[in-house]
Write a protein that holds these residues in place. Sequence first.
Motif, mmCIF file in Angstrom:
data_model
loop_
_atom_site.group_PDB
_atom_site.id
_atom_site.type_symbol
_atom_site.label_atom_id
_atom_site.label_comp_id
_atom_site.label_asym_id
_atom_site.label_seq_id
_atom_site.Cartn_x
_atom_site.Cartn_y
_atom_site.Cartn_z
ATOM 1 N N GLU A 1 -2.501 -9.522 3.585
ATOM 2 C CA GLU A 1 -3.650 -9.846 2.617
ATOM 3 C C GLU A 1 -5.010 -9.873 3.261
ATOM 4 O O GLU A 1 -5.902 -9.241 2.664
ATOM 5 N N ALA A 2 -4.908 -10.182 4.494
ATOM 6 C CA ALA A 2 -6.434 -10.033 5.204
ATOM 7 C C ALA A 2 -6.717 -8.752 5.290
ATOM 8 O O ALA A 2 -8.033 -8.191 5.092
ATOM 9 N N ARG A 3 -5.879 -7.866 5.721
ATOM 10 C CA ARG A 3 -6.091 -6.393 5.912
ATOM 11 C C ARG A 3 -6.421 -5.696 4.733
ATOM 12 O O ARG A 3 -7.392 -4.842 4.610
ATOM 13 N N ARG A 4 -5.776 -6.051 3.659
ATOM 14 C CA ARG A 4 -5.875 -5.513 2.290
ATOM 15 C C ARG A 4 -7.181 -5.769 1.876
ATOM 16 O O ARG A 4 -8.106 -5.056 0.978
ATOM 17 N N LEU A 5 -7.589 -7.074 2.064
ATOM 18 C CA LEU A 5 -9.051 -7.445 1.537
ATOM 19 C C LEU A 5 -10.164 -7.110 2.449
ATOM 20 O O LEU A 5 -11.364 -7.421 2.035
ATOM 21 N N GLY A 6 -9.933 -6.619 3.626
ATOM 22 C CA GLY A 6 -10.834 -6.354 4.551
ATOM 23 C C GLY A 6 -11.627 -7.464 5.424
ATOM 24 O O GLY A 6 -12.765 -7.336 5.798
ATOM 25 N N HIS A 7 -10.881 -8.656 5.472
ATOM 26 C CA HIS A 7 -11.281 -9.755 6.183
ATOM 27 C C HIS A 7 -11.279 -9.735 7.538
ATOM 28 O O HIS A 7 -10.235 -8.991 8.071
ATOM 29 N N GLU A 8 -12.126 -9.919 8.215
ATOM 30 C CA GLU A 8 -11.974 -10.007 9.732
ATOM 31 C C GLU A 8 -11.155 -11.101 10.431
ATOM 32 O O GLU A 8 -11.111 -12.175 9.703
ATOM 33 N N ALA B 1 1.744 -14.802 -5.148
ATOM 34 C CA ALA B 1 2.894 -13.793 -5.158
ATOM 35 C C ALA B 1 3.881 -14.480 -5.310
ATOM 36 O O ALA B 1 4.427 -15.525 -4.739
ATOM 37 N N ALA B 2 4.929 -13.884 -6.070
ATOM 38 C CA ALA B 2 6.141 -14.692 -6.550
ATOM 39 C C ALA B 2 7.087 -14.639 -5.311
ATOM 40 O O ALA B 2 7.853 -15.552 -5.149
ATOM 41 N N THR B 3 6.965 -13.735 -4.610
ATOM 42 C CA THR B 3 7.826 -13.689 -3.327
ATOM 43 C C THR B 3 6.873 -13.403 -2.205
ATOM 44 O O THR B 3 5.977 -12.474 -2.383
ATOM 45 N N ALA B 4 7.106 -13.817 -1.194
ATOM 46 C CA ALA B 4 6.308 -13.556 0.148
ATOM 47 C C ALA B 4 7.007 -13.219 1.327
ATOM 48 O O ALA B 4 8.271 -13.716 1.429
ATOM 49 N N ASP B 5 6.377 -12.492 2.133
ATOM 50 C CA ASP B 5 7.000 -11.855 3.231
ATOM 51 C C ASP B 5 7.315 -13.014 4.616
ATOM 52 O O ASP B 5 6.053 -13.359 5.131
ATOM 53 N N ALA B 6 8.343 -13.649 4.482
ATOM 54 C CA ALA B 6 8.650 -14.610 5.769
ATOM 55 C C ALA B 6 8.236 -14.256 6.992
ATOM 56 O O ALA B 6 7.910 -14.832 7.841
ATOM 57 N N ASP B 7 8.264 -12.891 7.256
ATOM 58 C CA ASP B 7 7.970 -12.285 8.709
ATOM 59 C C ASP B 7 6.482 -12.155 8.768
ATOM 60 O O ASP B 7 5.998 -11.484 9.905
ATOM 61 N N ASP B 8 5.621 -12.165 7.621
ATOM 62 C CA ASP B 8 4.151 -11.909 7.745
ATOM 63 C C ASP B 8 3.759 -12.632 8.260
ATOM 64 O O ASP B 8 3.470 -13.982 8.098
ATOM 65 N N PRO B 9 2.689 -12.539 9.653
ATOM 66 C CA PRO B 9 2.034 -13.350 10.619
ATOM 67 C C PRO B 9 0.904 -13.956 9.742
ATOM 68 O O PRO B 9 0.389 -13.322 8.533
#
Length: 635
Positions: free
Chosen positions: A575-582, A320-328
């Motif tokens: 991203e983990a939630r979007r891809l369905g990863h545990e 991603a060109a930009t990422a959310d710095a607050d994303d755990p």
Amino acid sequence: LVACDAADRDALAAALATVPAEHPLTGIVHTAGVLDDGVIPELDAARIDTVLRPKADAAWNLHELTRHHHELAEFVMFSSTAGIFGGPGQGNYAAANVFLDVLAQHRQAQGLPATAVAWGMWEERSGMTAHLGDAEIARMTRAGMQSLPSTLGLALLDAATATGQALLVGTRLDLAAIRKQADTEGTGVLPLLQGLVKAPARKARGAAKAVEASSFAQQLAALPAEQAERALLDLVRTHVAAVLGHASADTIETGKAFRELGFDSLTAVEIRNRLNTATGLRLPSTLVFDYPTPEVLVDHLRSELLGLDADAATAGASVAATADADDPIAIIGMSCRFPGGVRSPQDLWQLLAEGRDAIGGVPLDRQWDLMAPPVSDDERAAAPVLQGGFVQDAGDFDPAFFGISPREAIAMDPQQRLLLETSWETFENAGINPRSLKGTPAGVFVGVNTQDYVTLLAKVPAGGEGYVASGTSGSVASGRISYTFGLEGPAVTVDTACSSSLVALHLAAHALRNGECTMALAGGVNIMATPGTFADFDKQQGLAPDGRCKAFADAADGTGWGEGAGVLLLERLSEARRLGHEVLAVVRGSAVNQDGASNGLTAPNGPSQQRVIRQALANAGLTTADVDVVEAHGT
């Protein structure tokens, strides 16, 4: 017999001075030659001098020092067809032989005897051809150069000296093979011999090839994607098999690096030429190095032929060109090896839940008793019993699974081997096929501290010497993982002593938040190949007699050493939630600092540790009231 270096003018003059007047010099035969093959960019001044000296310098010295020997009737020089037709990788050798060819003509113009015979390949592999293997002979045969029986070669030598000609070529040619090469490789490696092919026929064939190449892309575009890929893969495998001399294209492993298949700089040029002719493209000579496997090369050819974006194959996985710095940061997979027979996170949990003691003696396969210097009985009795947390069977490894040869595996630090195994298992634990990540911008961040395996490699098995540097280098520990799985994100090895793995995790999280990679392996490894660490701390009286740390206890009496390997797979939580990863756990914040000029190079500093804890809490958006468990190391 007089031995001397003919390229040394003074030494040669001294040798010639020993020729008695009553038996004057009547003939010279100059046969010297040395090879130092390489493509043009690799031929530096030293490599050129190595080849020219015995050819050009020696011949010129013979010419000048004997030009007034009136009884001299023959001056024969062994030249090579490399100077006539050219030879792949033999720019220096070709130049050296051209000098002999021109020297022969120069001498004849001065009325001096001279004959240069440009020889092709003789049947006997000796001297300069002793190193040639079957693959090299097959390559020359495909180019139309047939070997010359010695009986025929000697007869040609007699005939050459009787002709009075300055320059002749002594070789056997397969004209049908030369014509075939002109068709399959464009210009061919014997360009001057292309004149042997009738011009009208050559022109017609060239036009036909141009039409065929131009329509190749159209035919490919008309095929479904899967069939187009199969057609290109068949094309590449067919030409690879031909270049390597394989009887069938089915023997070519498409996921294996060209280097491992047997390609060198010369065969790299040959496959480039063949594919240029087959596809109509203008591919670089570095083709098989830039696109290192047949599979990767097929992707490149498809992109070039169909006018696709060069990164189309991995566009879906681009960072991603930009990422959310607050994303755990989410932990979506993990694996480990630890003392006490722990080979998985489940095993580790069981060991902790049961409160088992994993400290024990040195594994028998370490053979540390053989490394110890001789000591007296009193010293042996006073020495502490070595106890530690050892990973059993740390030397076990299946190199073929990772495409590694047995010789290279022996030269590899067991830490690199364990990292490969645990990285594979981490992907599996996350439910991800490791091979599906090839070409994706996934990162690797590894903490490595111990580097003592190299001391055991004083005697490397024959053929393994070239693997020691990469096999024992800490920097390669992360790079080898990226190379094995085809990951194209950052690859970083960290050594901050006991905190190496945590710092690797910290850096991986930052890389994910900054959009430098889409997912990241983070972890560390420590295997003690030698007892060096124990010996050093024993001298400082820093070892706990029972091999056990008793951190923060009144009974603390020294350190204990342990081993292990652990790897986590990280992804941004969104991203983990979007891809369905545990999601196994979440990293909300981390921090790293140093105490600077404090109370000693290795002494901990309380205020600095307080600051880094406060920073980590602030980065996570937490307070001390949110903390349930603290884990630390110490003596």
